[in-house]
Design a protein around this motif. Structure first.
Motif, PDB file in Angstrom:
ATOM      1  N   ALA A  85       0.833  -1.209   0.000  1.00 29.10           N
ATOM      2  CA  ALA A  85       0.000   0.000   0.000  1.00 29.10           C
ATOM      3  C   ALA A  85       0.866   1.257   0.000  1.00 29.10           C
ATOM      4  O   ALA A  85       0.562   2.221  -0.706  1.00 29.10           O
ATOM      5  CB  ALA A  85      -0.929   0.003   1.203  1.00 29.10           C
ATOM      6  N   MET A  86       1.940   1.238   0.745  1.00 34.30           N
ATOM      7  CA  MET A  86       2.839   2.395   0.783  1.00 34.30           C
ATOM      8  C   MET A  86       3.512   2.595  -0.570  1.00 34.30           C
ATOM      9  O   MET A  86       3.651   3.723  -1.038  1.00 34.30           O
ATOM     10  CB  MET A  86       3.898   2.228   1.878  1.00 34.30           C
ATOM     11  CG  MET A  86       3.326   2.286   3.282  1.00 34.30           C
ATOM     12  SD  MET A  86       2.506   3.834   3.655  1.00 34.30           S
ATOM     13  CE  MET A  86       3.879   4.946   3.643  1.00 34.30           C
ATOM     14  N   ASN A  87       3.920   1.499  -1.225  1.00 37.31           N
ATOM     15  CA  ASN A  87       4.557   1.609  -2.537  1.00 37.31           C
ATOM     16  C   ASN A  87       3.580   2.141  -3.575  1.00 37.31           C
ATOM     17  O   ASN A  87       3.949   2.946  -4.425  1.00 37.31           O
ATOM     18  CB  ASN A  87       5.117   0.258  -2.980  1.00 37.31           C
ATOM     19  CG  ASN A  87       6.348  -0.128  -2.199  1.00 37.31           C
ATOM     20  OD1 ASN A  87       7.031   0.715  -1.642  1.00 37.31           O
ATOM     21  ND2 ASN A  87       6.627  -1.416  -2.149  1.00 37.31           N
ATOM     22  N   SER A  88       2.332   1.696  -3.522  1.00 34.27           N
ATOM     23  CA  SER A  88       1.358   2.179  -4.496  1.00 34.27           C
ATOM     24  C   SER A  88       1.059   3.661  -4.261  1.00 34.27           C
ATOM     25  O   SER A  88       0.868   4.417  -5.210  1.00 34.27           O
ATOM     26  CB  SER A  88       0.069   1.357  -4.447  1.00 34.27           C
ATOM     27  OG  SER A  88      -0.619   1.559  -3.243  1.00 34.27           O
ATOM     28  N   GLU A  89       1.062   4.094  -3.017  1.00 30.32           N
ATOM     29  CA  GLU A  89       0.867   5.510  -2.717  1.00 30.32           C
ATOM     30  C   GLU A  89       2.049   6.329  -3.244  1.00 30.32           C
ATOM     31  O   GLU A  89       1.864   7.428  -3.760  1.00 30.32           O
ATOM     32  CB  GLU A  89       0.699   5.735  -1.213  1.00 30.32           C
ATOM     33  CG  GLU A  89      -0.606   5.233  -0.654  1.00 30.32           C
ATOM     34  CD  GLU A  89      -1.800   5.979  -1.215  1.00 30.32           C
ATOM     35  OE1 GLU A  89      -1.715   7.210  -1.414  1.00 30.32           O
ATOM     36  OE2 GLU A  89      -2.819   5.321  -1.462  1.00 30.32           O
ATOM     37  N   ASP A  90       3.269   5.785  -3.111  1.00 24.80           N
ATOM     38  CA  ASP A  90       4.442   6.482  -3.624  1.00 24.80           C
ATOM     39  C   ASP A  90       4.371   6.624  -5.135  1.00 24.80           C
ATOM     40  O   ASP A  90       4.718   7.662  -5.692  1.00 24.80           O
ATOM     41  CB  ASP A  90       5.728   5.751  -3.229  1.00 24.80           C
ATOM     42  CG  ASP A  90       6.042   5.865  -1.750  1.00 24.80           C
ATOM     43  OD1 ASP A  90       5.459   6.753  -1.089  1.00 24.80           O
ATOM     44  OD2 ASP A  90       6.869   5.068  -1.257  1.00 24.80           O
ATOM     45  N   GLU A  91       3.920   5.564  -5.828  1.00 23.92           N
ATOM     46  CA  GLU A  91       3.800   5.615  -7.283  1.00 23.92           C
ATOM     47  C   GLU A  91       2.753   6.642  -7.705  1.00 23.92           C
ATOM     48  O   GLU A  91       2.949   7.370  -8.673  1.00 23.92           O
ATOM     49  CB  GLU A  91       3.447   4.245  -7.830  1.00 23.92           C
ATOM     50  CG  GLU A  91       4.585   3.248  -7.736  1.00 23.92           C
ATOM     51  CD  GLU A  91       4.187   1.862  -8.161  1.00 23.92           C
ATOM     52  OE1 GLU A  91       3.053   1.680  -8.659  1.00 23.92           O
ATOM     53  OE2 GLU A  91       5.013   0.948  -8.000  1.00 23.92           O
ATOM     54  N   LYS A  92       1.649   6.710  -6.974  1.00 22.00           N
ATOM     55  CA  LYS A  92       0.620   7.705  -7.285  1.00 22.00           C
ATOM     56  C   LYS A  92       1.173   9.115  -7.094  1.00 22.00           C
ATOM     57  O   LYS A  92       0.892  10.008  -7.882  1.00 22.00           O
ATOM     58  CB  LYS A  92      -0.604   7.505  -6.401  1.00 22.00           C
ATOM     59  CG  LYS A  92      -1.422   6.291  -6.761  1.00 22.00           C
ATOM     60  CD  LYS A  92      -2.609   6.152  -5.832  1.00 22.00           C
ATOM     61  CE  LYS A  92      -3.387   4.891  -6.113  1.00 22.00           C
ATOM     62  NZ  LYS A  92      -4.483   4.701  -5.161  1.00 22.00           N
ATOM     63  N   ALA A  93       1.964   9.303  -6.049  1.00 15.84           N
ATOM     64  CA  ALA A  93       2.544  10.611  -5.789  1.00 15.84           C
ATOM     65  C   ALA A  93       3.537  10.987  -6.882  1.00 15.84           C
ATOM     66  O   ALA A  93       3.587  12.139  -7.316  1.00 15.84           O
ATOM     67  CB  ALA A  93       3.226  10.629  -4.423  1.00 15.84           C
ATOM     68  N   LYS A  94       4.332  10.019  -7.357  1.00 16.07           N
ATOM     69  CA  LYS A  94       5.285  10.294  -8.431  1.00 16.07           C
ATOM     70  C   LYS A  94       4.554  10.677  -9.704  1.00 16.07           C
ATOM     71  O   LYS A  94       4.963  11.589 -10.416  1.00 16.07           O
ATOM     72  CB  LYS A  94       6.170   9.076  -8.687  1.00 16.07           C
ATOM     73  CG  LYS A  94       7.216   8.858  -7.633  1.00 16.07           C
ATOM     74  CD  LYS A  94       8.047   7.639  -7.940  1.00 16.07           C
ATOM     75  CE  LYS A  94       9.033   7.340  -6.839  1.00 16.07           C
ATOM     76  NZ  LYS A  94       9.785   6.109  -7.099  1.00 16.07           N
ATOM     77  N   PHE A 133       4.839  14.332 -11.739  1.00 18.04           N
ATOM     78  CA  PHE A 133       5.199  14.492 -13.139  1.00 18.04           C
ATOM     79  C   PHE A 133       4.068  15.110 -13.946  1.00 18.04           C
ATOM     80  O   PHE A 133       4.265  15.503 -15.083  1.00 18.04           O
ATOM     81  CB  PHE A 133       5.605  13.160 -13.761  1.00 18.04           C
ATOM     82  CG  PHE A 133       6.904  12.637 -13.228  1.00 18.04           C
ATOM     83  CD1 PHE A 133       8.053  13.408 -13.297  1.00 18.04           C
ATOM     84  CD2 PHE A 133       6.987  11.389 -12.651  1.00 18.04           C
ATOM     85  CE1 PHE A 133       9.251  12.942 -12.811  1.00 18.04           C
ATOM     86  CE2 PHE A 133       8.180  10.910 -12.171  1.00 18.04           C
ATOM     87  CZ  PHE A 133       9.326  11.694 -12.243  1.00 18.04           C
ATOM     88  N   GLY A 134       2.888  15.169 -13.382  1.00 18.47           N
ATOM     89  CA  GLY A 134       1.761  15.783 -14.056  1.00 18.47           C
ATOM     90  C   GLY A 134       1.201  14.936 -15.176  1.00 18.47           C
ATOM     91  O   GLY A 134       0.493  15.418 -16.041  1.00 18.47           O
ATOM     92  N   GLU A 135       1.506  13.657 -15.174  1.00 22.10           N
ATOM     93  CA  GLU A 135       1.005  12.782 -16.225  1.00 22.10           C
ATOM     94  C   GLU A 135      -0.391  12.318 -15.837  1.00 22.10           C
ATOM     95  O   GLU A 135      -0.597  11.697 -14.803  1.00 22.10           O
ATOM     96  CB  GLU A 135       1.934  11.577 -16.393  1.00 22.10           C
ATOM     97  CG  GLU A 135       1.581  10.719 -17.564  1.00 22.10           C
ATOM     98  CD  GLU A 135       2.630   9.653 -17.816  1.00 22.10           C
ATOM     99  OE1 GLU A 135       2.285   8.703 -18.511  1.00 22.10           O
ATOM    100  OE2 GLU A 135       3.751   9.776 -17.316  1.00 22.10           O
ATOM    101  N   SER A 136      -1.349  12.630 -16.666  1.00 22.23           N
ATOM    102  CA  SER A 136      -2.729  12.276 -16.360  1.00 22.23           C
ATOM    103  C   SER A 136      -3.021  10.854 -16.810  1.00 22.23           C
ATOM    104  O   SER A 136      -2.258  10.245 -17.549  1.00 22.23           O
ATOM    105  CB  SER A 136      -3.686  13.241 -17.062  1.00 22.23           C
ATOM    106  OG  SER A 136      -3.604  13.053 -18.457  1.00 22.23           O
ATOM    107  N   SER A 137      -4.147  10.350 -16.361  1.00 22.06           N
ATOM    108  CA  SER A 137      -4.543   9.004 -16.763  1.00 22.06           C
ATOM    109  C   SER A 137      -4.860   8.964 -18.247  1.00 22.06           C
ATOM    110  O   SER A 137      -4.679   7.941 -18.905  1.00 22.06           O
ATOM    111  CB  SER A 137      -5.742   8.525 -15.941  1.00 22.06           C
ATOM    112  OG  SER A 137      -6.839   9.400 -16.143  1.00 22.06           O
ATOM    113  N   ASP A 138      -5.314  10.095 -18.827  1.00 22.65           N
ATOM    114  CA  ASP A 138      -5.576  10.157 -20.263  1.00 22.65           C
ATOM    115  C   ASP A 138      -4.280   9.986 -21.044  1.00 22.65           C
ATOM    116  O   ASP A 138      -4.235   9.275 -22.051  1.00 22.65           O
ATOM    117  CB  ASP A 138      -6.240  11.483 -20.641  1.00 22.65           C
ATOM    118  CG  ASP A 138      -7.642  11.610 -20.071  1.00 22.65           C
ATOM    119  OD1 ASP A 138      -8.271  10.567 -19.807  1.00 22.65           O
ATOM    120  OD2 ASP A 138      -8.103  12.757 -19.894  1.00 22.65           O
TER     121      ASP A 138
END
Length: 85
Positions: A42-51, A55-60
């Motif tokens: 869970a902590m790693n997935s939160e870190d990836e979301k924060a990264k 970077f400002g990369e959207s899901s689109d």
């Protein structure tokens, strides 16, 4: 004085094993291990979301990148098939 010696720790460990049994302690250890593993994931997935947010990369944009990659792979396969024919 006042410290806990190795013999006192061994006596406490022996009492705990006698009270709870080895099977129950093994189950508790496995449950604790899986809980820690889930917490780390869970902590790693939160870190990836924060990264990704940094970077400002959207899901689109990610979806576009994935489609481009898939299209490139498909084009490469078509070219390979034409060359073999």
């Amino acid at each position: 004085m006042g410290g806990i010696s190795i013999w006192q720790l061994l006596i406490v460990a022996l009492i705990v094993v006698l009270v709870f049994g080895t099977k129950r302690l093994r189950n508790v250890g496995g449950d604790l291990g899986s809980a820690v593993k889930g917490f780390k994931n869970a902590m790693n997935s939160e870190d990836e979301k924060a990264k990704d947010a940094d970077f400002g990369e959207s899901s689109d944009q990610k979806a576009i990148d994935e489609k481009t990659t898939a299209h490139t792979a498909t084009s490469a396969e078509e070219t390979k098939n034409k060359e073999q024919a």
